[in-house]
Write an enzyme that holds these catalytic residues in place. Structure first.
Site, mmCIF file in Angstrom:
data_model
loop_
_atom_site.group_PDB
_atom_site.id
_atom_site.type_symbol
_atom_site.label_atom_id
_atom_site.label_comp_id
_atom_site.label_asym_id
_atom_site.label_seq_id
_atom_site.Cartn_x
_atom_site.Cartn_y
_atom_site.Cartn_z
ATOM 1 N N ILE A 92 12.664 3.180 -4.380
ATOM 2 C CA ILE A 92 11.520 2.343 -4.051
ATOM 3 C C ILE A 92 10.341 2.774 -4.894
ATOM 4 O O ILE A 92 10.069 3.907 -3.842
ATOM 5 C CB ILE A 92 11.818 1.246 -2.762
ATOM 6 C CG1 ILE A 92 12.988 0.938 -2.680
ATOM 7 C CG2 ILE A 92 11.206 0.163 -3.030
ATOM 8 C CD1 ILE A 92 13.445 0.005 -1.420
ATOM 9 N N CYS A 93 9.565 2.082 -5.566
ATOM 10 C CA CYS A 93 8.500 2.998 -6.587
ATOM 11 C C CYS A 93 6.918 1.429 -5.571
ATOM 12 O O CYS A 93 7.109 1.166 -6.144
ATOM 13 C CB CYS A 93 8.383 2.681 -7.669
ATOM 14 S SG CYS A 93 9.651 3.426 -8.189
ATOM 15 N N LEU A 94 6.688 1.825 -4.381
ATOM 16 C CA LEU A 94 6.346 1.198 -3.691
ATOM 17 C C LEU A 94 4.690 2.405 -2.833
ATOM 18 O O LEU A 94 4.900 2.704 -2.559
ATOM 19 C CB LEU A 94 6.781 0.613 -2.456
ATOM 20 C CG LEU A 94 7.182 -1.048 -2.951
ATOM 21 C CD1 LEU A 94 7.815 -1.934 -1.655
ATOM 22 C CD2 LEU A 94 6.401 -1.884 -3.912
#
Length: 117
Positions: A92-94
């Site tokens: 997850i790219c957050l």
């Protein structure tokens, strides 16, 4: 000592997750892997009125020994297309799982983004 602090905090948060509204509505699930509080498996249900509706998505969550000062590592096990999820690794790219993480955040913080973009 840091490991004990991390485990203590994770245990407290785990109990909170089990009591949360999301759990009672069956939108998220969280379970220990190998009786370890640092390796968790999560499950989220796709929200209504989205392309993910009625889908069930599995996540792998690893809590570092330096938690809560460093974020958990979260990735999707279920293949999914989403602009904030790596199609190769499932990561997850957050910002909240990287530079914007704060020690006041919790495991539930990693779930609250759900499928919003």
């Amino acid at each position: 000592m840091a490991v004990n602090m991390a485990i203590s905090r994770i245990k407290r948060e785990f109990k909170e997750v089990l009591k949360s509204d999301e759990i009672t509505q069956c939108a998220i699930k969280l379970e220990l892997q190998n009786d370890s509080f640092t390796d968790l498996r999560g499950e989220i249900t796709g929200p209504p009125d989205t392309p993910y509706e009625n889908g069930t998505f599995l996540l792998e969550i690893h809590i570092p020994e330096t938690y809560p000062f460093n974020p958990p590592k979260v990735k999707f096990i279920t293949k999914i297309w989403h602009p904030n999820i790596s199609s190769v690794t499932g990561a997850i790219c957050l910002d909240i799982l990287k530079d914007s993480w704060a020690a006041a955040m919790t495991i539930v913080s990693t779930y609250q983004w759900k499928f919003s973009t």
